[in-house]
Design an enzyme around this catalytic site. Structure first.
Site, PDB file in Angstrom:
ATOM      1  N   ARG A  32     -68.571 -41.938  48.032  1.00 24.57           N
ATOM      2  CA  ARG A  32     -68.391 -42.548  46.724  1.00 24.57           C
ATOM      3  C   ARG A  32     -67.153 -41.937  46.079  1.00 24.57           C
ATOM      4  O   ARG A  32     -66.899 -40.734  46.203  1.00 24.57           O
ATOM      5  CB  ARG A  32     -69.610 -42.330  45.817  1.00 24.57           C
ATOM      6  CG  ARG A  32     -70.852 -43.126  46.203  1.00 24.57           C
ATOM      7  CD  ARG A  32     -70.626 -44.622  46.044  1.00 24.57           C
ATOM      8  NE  ARG A  32     -71.823 -45.410  46.339  1.00 24.57           N
ATOM      9  CZ  ARG A  32     -72.165 -45.850  47.540  1.00 24.57           C
ATOM     10  NH1 ARG A  32     -71.412 -45.544  48.593  1.00 24.57           N
ATOM     11  NH2 ARG A  32     -73.246 -46.591  47.697  1.00 24.57           N
ATOM     12  N   GLU A  35     -64.133 -50.077  41.103  1.00 24.32           N
ATOM     13  CA  GLU A  35     -64.106 -51.082  42.160  1.00 24.32           C
ATOM     14  C   GLU A  35     -64.373 -52.451  41.552  1.00 24.32           C
ATOM     15  O   GLU A  35     -65.322 -52.593  40.785  1.00 24.32           O
ATOM     16  CB  GLU A  35     -65.155 -50.755  43.227  1.00 24.32           C
ATOM     17  CG  GLU A  35     -64.888 -49.440  43.951  1.00 24.32           C
ATOM     18  CD  GLU A  35     -65.913 -49.130  45.040  1.00 24.32           C
ATOM     19  OE1 GLU A  35     -66.799 -49.979  45.296  1.00 24.32           O
ATOM     20  OE2 GLU A  35     -65.835 -48.038  45.621  1.00 24.32           O
ATOM     21  N   HIS A  81     -64.189 -50.968  50.170  1.00 22.20           N
ATOM     22  CA  HIS A  81     -65.620 -50.641  50.351  1.00 22.20           C
ATOM     23  C   HIS A  81     -66.190 -51.427  51.532  1.00 22.20           C
ATOM     24  O   HIS A  81     -67.156 -52.174  51.418  1.00 22.20           O
ATOM     25  CB  HIS A  81     -66.416 -50.918  49.076  1.00 22.20           C
ATOM     26  CG  HIS A  81     -67.607 -50.011  48.947  1.00 22.20           C
ATOM     27  ND1 HIS A  81     -68.037 -49.512  47.740  1.00 22.20           N
ATOM     28  CD2 HIS A  81     -68.460 -49.514  49.872  1.00 22.20           C
ATOM     29  CE1 HIS A  81     -69.104 -48.752  47.923  1.00 22.20           C
ATOM     30  NE2 HIS A  81     -69.371 -48.740  49.216  1.00 22.20           N
TER      31      HIS A  81
END
Length: 330
Positions: free
Chosen positions: A241, A270, A289
């Site tokens: 993360r 994000e 991601h």
């Protein structure tokens, strides 16, 4: 002729996979299904987009829902999502409003392990830079480095970190260091790694890969102090993360050359803004991601999430993420 079918919205299917799984056709027979592929990026857009739906299917952590949205979605009965992470949802208020939330099985992390290894090798061999220059000149003379003889530091030793350590040790003449709060020397040795204190991990790693859980205690675990202890030119990979690594400190280390390169699949914000300074560095490999975003993983999870909706429609027993809920099925 009027229909009594419940309305289902599928969100976040930017990869266009949801309607390729067998369960999709079954769901369409039982419900009025709409696939909303435009990102609902504000509370207002979420409410406007979902106001008429009874059930929402989410790809985990892509859309955040709070009581502000629940209050304006009076027909919402069920949130069926891929995975079991619920940090993007307000579970207590969903429960209070009779909105059931159900997840699918957690993935085994293999796709994230594979991406981590790919980023490490891409950083070392400068694969993105060579690939780009192959479109601009005949035969780019860009030289990279081997993994052979390097020390890889694994920060976090859960199912993903452990498997990354095992794979890294399989390369020729590598040394693998590992740290987590619960690791033991015996567990590390099972995959050929060494259990070391944090300071040793920072000081001796040529490549550092991040795999700890993100929470209030781990936020900013790697900052200016930690980067200062590392070897000059160290490579950093983060597929865990974004907030685990201090972004300002990382940018400063890239600017100074203390960091030789980064491979990042996760970010503080994000999607990553188009004007973000990380996009300026040619030694920063950035992915959107993608750790869990493999066709095999996403197809399986979408299928499970749709089957959960079908079971909900049939009033079959389900294991909700908010088990105290009294779901409104009609």
């Amino acid at each position: 002729m009027a229909t009594n079918k419940l309305k289902v919205a599928i969100l976040d299917d930017f990869e266009k996979i949801a309607d390729t799984v067998p369960a999709y056709e079954k769901l369409k027979e039982r419900a009025d299904v709409t696939n909303l592929r435009k990102r609902l990026d504000t509370s207002e857009n979420i409410v406007a987009g979902l106001r008429d739906f009874d059930i929402v299917l989410l790809m985990r952590e892509r859309t955040f829902l709070s009581d502000k949205e629940y209050a304006q979605l009076p027909t919402l009965k069920l949130i069926s999502q891929t995975g079991r992470t619920s940090r993007h949802l307000d579970l207590p208020n969903a429960t209070r409003r009779g909105i059931a939330v159900i997840g699918t099985a957690a993935d085994n992390g293999v796709s994230t392990v594979e991406l981590t290894v790919a980023l490490i090798l891409a950083l070392l061999r400068k694969i993105p830079q060579v690939n780009l220059r192959m479109r601009e000149e005949a035969w780019p003379a860009i030289v990279g480095n081997t993994l052979e003889g390097k020390t890889i530091g694994v920060f976090g030793f859960g199912r993903i970190g452990r498997e990354v350590a095992r794979i890294m040790k399989a390369f020729i003449d590598t040394r693998v260091l590992a740290y987590s709060r619960s690791i033991t020397a015996e567990r590390a040795q099972e995959v050929g790694a060494e259990c070391v204190p944090l300071e040793t991990l920072w000081r001796q790693s040529d490549i550092l890969t991040v795999h700890i859980n993100s929470n209030t205690q781990t936020r900013g675990s790697i900052g200016e102090k930690e980067f200062a202890m590392m070897k000059r030119g160290v490579l950093l990979v983060n597929t865990a993360r974004g907030p685990i690594v201090s972004e300002p400190a990382m940018l400063k280390a890239l600017e100074s050359g203390q960091l030789g390169g980064v491979g990042l699949d996760v970010f503080d914000i994000e999607p990553l803004p188009l004007d973000h300074p990380l996009r300026r560095f040619d030694n920063a490999i950035l992915t959107s991601h993608r750790g869990y975003a493999a066709v095999e993983v996403m197809s399986e999870r979408y299928g499970q999430a749709m089957q959960n909706i079908l079971d909900f429609l049939d009033e079959k027993p389900l294991e909700f993420l908010n088990p105290e809920v009294s779901p409104r099925r009609r």
